[in-house]
Design a protein around this motif. Structure first.
Motif, PDB file in Angstrom:
ATOM      1  N   ILE A 372       0.812  -1.217   0.000  1.00  0.00           N
ATOM      2  CA  ILE A 372       0.000   0.000   0.000  1.00  0.00           C
ATOM      3  C   ILE A 372       0.843   1.262   0.000  1.00  0.00           C
ATOM      4  O   ILE A 372       0.363   2.355  -0.285  1.00  0.00           O
ATOM      5  N   ALA A 373       2.131   1.119   0.303  1.00  0.00           N
ATOM      6  CA  ALA A 373       3.035   2.265   0.294  1.00  0.00           C
ATOM      7  C   ALA A 373       4.423   1.790  -0.108  1.00  0.00           C
ATOM      8  O   ALA A 373       4.823   0.668   0.201  1.00  0.00           O
ATOM      9  N   GLU A 374       5.154   2.671  -0.786  1.00  0.00           N
ATOM     10  CA  GLU A 374       6.497   2.310  -1.244  1.00  0.00           C
ATOM     11  C   GLU A 374       7.346   3.570  -1.342  1.00  0.00           C
ATOM     12  O   GLU A 374       6.874   4.614  -1.805  1.00  0.00           O
ATOM     13  N   GLN A 375       8.575   3.448  -0.846  1.00  0.00           N
ATOM     14  CA  GLN A 375       9.542   4.549  -0.880  1.00  0.00           C
ATOM     15  C   GLN A 375       8.951   5.858  -0.342  1.00  0.00           C
ATOM     16  O   GLN A 375       9.107   6.923  -0.927  1.00  0.00           O
ATOM     17  N   GLY A 376       8.249   5.728   0.774  1.00  0.00           N
ATOM     18  CA  GLY A 376       7.743   6.906   1.463  1.00  0.00           C
ATOM     19  C   GLY A 376       6.452   7.486   0.938  1.00  0.00           C
ATOM     20  O   GLY A 376       6.019   8.544   1.417  1.00  0.00           O
ATOM     21  N   ARG A 377       5.819   6.812  -0.014  1.00  0.00           N
ATOM     22  CA  ARG A 377       4.591   7.369  -0.604  1.00  0.00           C
ATOM     23  C   ARG A 377       3.475   6.330  -0.625  1.00  0.00           C
ATOM     24  O   ARG A 377       3.708   5.157  -0.850  1.00  0.00           O
ATOM     25  N   MET A 378       2.249   6.820  -0.415  1.00  0.00           N
ATOM     26  CA  MET A 378       1.075   5.976  -0.582  1.00  0.00           C
ATOM     27  C   MET A 378       0.906   5.644  -2.053  1.00  0.00           C
ATOM     28  O   MET A 378       1.154   6.490  -2.922  1.00  0.00           O
ATOM     29  N   LEU A 379       0.467   4.438  -2.341  1.00  0.00           N
ATOM     30  CA  LEU A 379       0.255   4.026  -3.727  1.00  0.00           C
ATOM     31  C   LEU A 379      -1.177   4.243  -4.184  1.00  0.00           C
ATOM     32  O   LEU A 379      -1.482   4.075  -5.359  1.00  0.00           O
ATOM     33  N   ALA A 380      -2.052   4.590  -3.254  1.00  0.00           N
ATOM     34  CA  ALA A 380      -3.449   4.833  -3.606  1.00  0.00           C
ATOM     35  C   ALA A 380      -3.961   6.024  -2.823  1.00  0.00           C
ATOM     36  O   ALA A 380      -3.457   6.340  -1.739  1.00  0.00           O
ATOM     37  N   GLU A 381      -4.972   6.685  -3.341  1.00  0.00           N
ATOM     38  CA  GLU A 381      -5.582   7.821  -2.658  1.00  0.00           C
ATOM     39  C   GLU A 381      -6.385   7.325  -1.457  1.00  0.00           C
ATOM     40  O   GLU A 381      -6.961   6.236  -1.479  1.00  0.00           O
ATOM     41  N   ILE A 382      -6.398   8.124  -0.407  1.00  0.00           N
ATOM     42  CA  ILE A 382      -7.130   7.771   0.804  1.00  0.00           C
ATOM     43  C   ILE A 382      -8.413   8.590   0.863  1.00  0.00           C
ATOM     44  O   ILE A 382      -8.420   9.780   0.546  1.00  0.00           O
ATOM     45  N   SER A 383      -9.495   7.942   1.268  1.00  0.00           N
ATOM     46  CA  SER A 383     -10.780   8.631   1.361  1.00  0.00           C
ATOM     47  C   SER A 383     -10.706   9.763   2.374  1.00  0.00           C
ATOM     48  O   SER A 383      -9.984   9.689   3.370  1.00  0.00           O
ATOM     49  N   SER A 384     -11.450  10.820   2.116  1.00  0.00           N
ATOM     50  CA  SER A 384     -11.532  11.932   3.054  1.00  0.00           C
ATOM     51  C   SER A 384     -12.899  11.911   3.735  1.00  0.00           C
ATOM     52  O   SER A 384     -13.881  11.446   3.165  1.00  0.00           O
ATOM     53  N   VAL A 385     -12.938  12.380   4.950  1.00  0.00           N
ATOM     54  CA  VAL A 385     -14.171  12.448   5.734  1.00  0.00           C
ATOM     55  C   VAL A 385     -14.399  13.903   6.131  1.00  0.00           C
ATOM     56  O   VAL A 385     -13.492  14.561   6.649  1.00  0.00           O
ATOM     57  N   SER A 386     -15.583  14.411   5.878  1.00  0.00           N
ATOM     58  CA  SER A 386     -15.893  15.802   6.205  1.00  0.00           C
ATOM     59  C   SER A 386     -16.455  15.900   7.616  1.00  0.00           C
ATOM     60  O   SER A 386     -17.339  15.122   7.997  1.00  0.00           O
ATOM     61  N   TYR A 387     -15.939  16.842   8.372  1.00  0.00           N
ATOM     62  CA  TYR A 387     -16.452  17.096   9.712  1.00  0.00           C
ATOM     63  C   TYR A 387     -17.641  18.057   9.621  1.00  0.00           C
ATOM     64  O   TYR A 387     -17.617  19.003   8.836  1.00  0.00           O
ATOM     65  N   PRO A 388     -18.672  17.834  10.443  1.00  0.00           N
ATOM     66  CA  PRO A 388     -19.834  18.736  10.432  1.00  0.00           C
ATOM     67  C   PRO A 388     -19.429  20.176  10.743  1.00  0.00           C
ATOM     68  O   PRO A 388     -18.410  20.429  11.395  1.00  0.00           O
ATOM     69  N   GLU A 389     -20.250  21.106  10.297  1.00  0.00           N
ATOM     70  CA  GLU A 389     -19.938  22.524  10.447  1.00  0.00           C
ATOM     71  C   GLU A 389     -19.746  22.922  11.912  1.00  0.00           C
ATOM     72  O   GLU A 389     -18.927  23.790  12.226  1.00  0.00           O
ATOM     73  N   LYS A 390     -20.480  22.305  12.830  1.00  0.00           N
ATOM     74  CA  LYS A 390     -20.365  22.680  14.235  1.00  0.00           C
ATOM     75  C   LYS A 390     -18.956  22.433  14.775  1.00  0.00           C
ATOM     76  O   LYS A 390     -18.515  23.089  15.711  1.00  0.00           O
TER      77      LYS A 390
END
Length: 602
Positions: A372-390
């Motif tokens: 999943i990672a090689e030479q210090g870098r991720m090989l795939a994009e990681i999902s992002s999670v949005s925090y609620p406005e509050k």
């Protein structure tokens, strides 16, 4: 022992695959992947096995040895010649919020460096948003390729009656949270005086945790290694990360407690604590390497657990022993070792490919059988999670700050006073309680630059009572200006240090307008700023960008005269009233040895 709900989260469909795993080991079925020709670090026996294969099926290791019978036409072969293979590193105590980034960006930073699993204590966000904040971080963790477990924060606020946080967590909230399979224990029990004195509320928290079959993690910051520590351990507390000396670590291990040896951005204890291993020559099974608090620039410049392991090796720890202390030992501490922590049949195929063992040079990282990672870098994009406005609106001051808020009046007719002053110790969490004679001018007790004494304010920022404490701190070397932060352990109120009242007001108001973060000010001008809009603790920007802003903050500190390593981290602990000797909260000055309020001036 893991309960069923934790087991289900960790192994997913493992129970349904046991027959296929066994048949693959026998060569009846064929492996998905075989790693060939590597040197295997066997943490079970503390040895290195040469030229071994690792066969993997359904993300699990099925065989370590000669995997030829398990190789089929569809089997992926990975040549590990020249590599030393270690189990994925497991951090058994850390606060992700201290990295100042979200779990997504934290994962991007640490996974390529060999960390495949963490047990986080999200008590920073819990002190701002309570159980809701904990659940939010746990949900984000589930979306990561990094295996993310959590312990449920136990001390919110850290010292009830001595501070005001943004939430209150008690036995009922803890009992509810522990039903979540991803929350595998109780977070660091900082209120050790309440534990050893038999406080009913604290022991109710221990009870619901023990009833759930989950471990209680500790934070014992007392010098009493005899009765006090034994009483603490007798209450069922399994571990502690507050060792700062060889004697501290040794005392804990001798009692069957896991001594978590800490190496973070500011608290660099491994050099001293591993002497319990290197000099006393004791069994290391109860020694665990952890990071606790690590800033983003440290993650990018030095690393994560790979850096901590390297530090232990440089202090004389056998490399395989050091690897044990960051793999099988923490896995056993949390009852995860049946599934994590070793390169053994039945375990998750979380494997680190090391080019250089002594330097812990990580080249490839595998999770569940996939590189999943090689030479210090991720090989795939990681999902992002949005925090609620509050979560982006967490700074609620009772009023706009002005210079007059920072005045400390002198007793009438006095030309000198004796003041209780907090003295910091660089790269250590503890402080010293000093009583220092200070002069007065125009009815005020002002900062003394020549004696390295600045003012400090802690102001409640959660929309509660709006009260504040004022005091003095020695050791930051400030010659001008002010600094402010909404990261102030553990209540995370607004903390401001300075030698100029107007600059202190500007620094605090700047962060209130920004929604949280860190700022440095001099002569009415903002020198550097780091926005932390999520709970006033974390940025949603890329980790590299946040690290760059932290570097600018460090430069601004130096412009004010401070040359400390990670001064914001040292500053952030000034308000934590569960670590000796003297602290300041929004309610006032606290004697943390006797747990009592003190008058600032005598």
């Amino acid at each position: 022992m893991l309960n069923d709900c934790v087991l289900n989260f960790l192994v997913k469909d493992f129970q349904e695959k046991t027959a296929e795993l066994a048949q693959t080991a026998m060569g009846i079925l064929k492996a998905d992947t075989v790693i060939r020709g590597g040197r295997i670090i066997n943490v079970n026996t503390c040895e290195i096995e040469e030229n071994k294969d690792v066969a993997i099926k359904h993300g699990r290791i099925v065989l370590v040895g000669n995997a030829a019978p398990a190789i089929g036409e569809q089997t992926k072969i990975i040549d590990a010649s020249g590599y030393t293979l270690a189990p994925g590193f497991l951090d058994g105590h850390l606060h992700v919020e201290s990295s100042m980034v979200t779990l997504r960006e934290f994962t991007r930073a640490v996974l390529p460096q060999g960390t495949t699993c963490i047990v986080m204590d999200p008590h920073e966000i819990a002190n701002v948003f309570g159980l809701e904040g904990v659940k939010m971080m746990v949900e984000e963790g589930q979306a990561m390729p990094l295996k993310v477990f959590a312990t449920m924060p136990s001390c919110v606020p850290a010292a009830p009656g001595f501070e005001d946080a943004g939430a209150i967590i008690g036995p009922a909230e803890i009992e509810e949270a522990l039903q979540d399979s991803r929350i595998i224990g109780l977070g660091e029990m900082m209120n050790y005086p309440a534990v050893i004195s038999g406080d009913a509320q604290v022991h109710a928290e221990l009870k619901v945790t023990l009833n759930a079959g989950k471990p209680v993690t500790g934070h014992y910051a007392s010098a009493d290694l005899e009765k006090g520590l034994q009483a603490y351990a007798a209450a069922g507390i399994l571990s502690c990360h507050e060792s700062t000396t060889r004697e501290d670590a040794l005392a804990r291990m001798r009692l069957g407690m896991y001594a978590k040896l800490r190496e973070g951005s500011a608290w660099q204890d491994v050099k001293e604590t591993v002497r319990a291993i290197t000099e006393n020559k004791v069994d290391s099974r109860y020694a665990v390497l952890v990071t606790d608090d690590v800033h983003p620039h440290t993650l990018l410049a030095k690393g994560h657990l790979n850096h901590v392991i390297r530090q232990a090796i440089r202090q004389g720890v056998n490399p395989v022993t050091a690897i044990q202390m960051a793999t099988i030992n923490p896995a056993q501490c949390f009852g995860l070792d049946r599934h994590l922590g070793s390169i053994s049949p039945g375990r998750c195929a979380d494997i680190v490919f090391l080019r250089d063992l002594a330097e812990v040079t990580v080249e490839k990282v595998m999770i569940d059988g996939e590189i999943i990672a090689e030479q210090g870098r991720m090989l795939a994009e990681i999902s992002s999670v949005s925090y609620p406005e509050k979560f982006r609106s967490s700074v609620h001051l009772s009023h706009k700050l002005k210079s007059g808020d920072f005045i400390i009046k002198a007793p009438e007719g006095r030309t000198t006073v004796r003041a209780h002053v907090i003295e910091i110790k660089e790269a250590q969490a503890g402080t010293l309680h000093r009583v220092i004679e200070m002069g007065t001018a125009q009815g005020q007790v002002c900062p003394d630059i020549t004696a390295d004494i600045a003012k400090v304010m802690v102001l409640e920022r959660h929309g509660g009572p709006g009260n504040y404490g004022l005091g003095y701190v020695k050791g930051f070397q400030m010659k001008s200006g002010a600094v402010a932060s909404t990261v102030a352990h553990d209540g995370h109120n607004l903390i401001i240090i300075g030698v100029n009242d107007a600059d202190m007001a500007l620094a605090g108001n700047t962060l209130a307008d920004l929604g949280g973060g860190m700022a440095t000010v001099r002569d009415g001008k903002v020198l550097a700023i780091l926005p932390l809009p999520i709970a006033g603790l974390m940025s949603d920007r890329p980790v590299e960008e946040v690290a760059g802003m932290v570097t600018q903050l460090d430069k601004a500190w130096k412009e004010l005269g401070c040359s400390l390593a990670s001064p914001f981290m040292t500053m952030a602990l000034l308000s934590l009233p569960v670590i000796p000797e003297l602290r300041l909260t929004n309610r006032g000055l606290i004697d943390c040895l006797n747990f009592s309020f003190l008058s600032l001036l005598e």
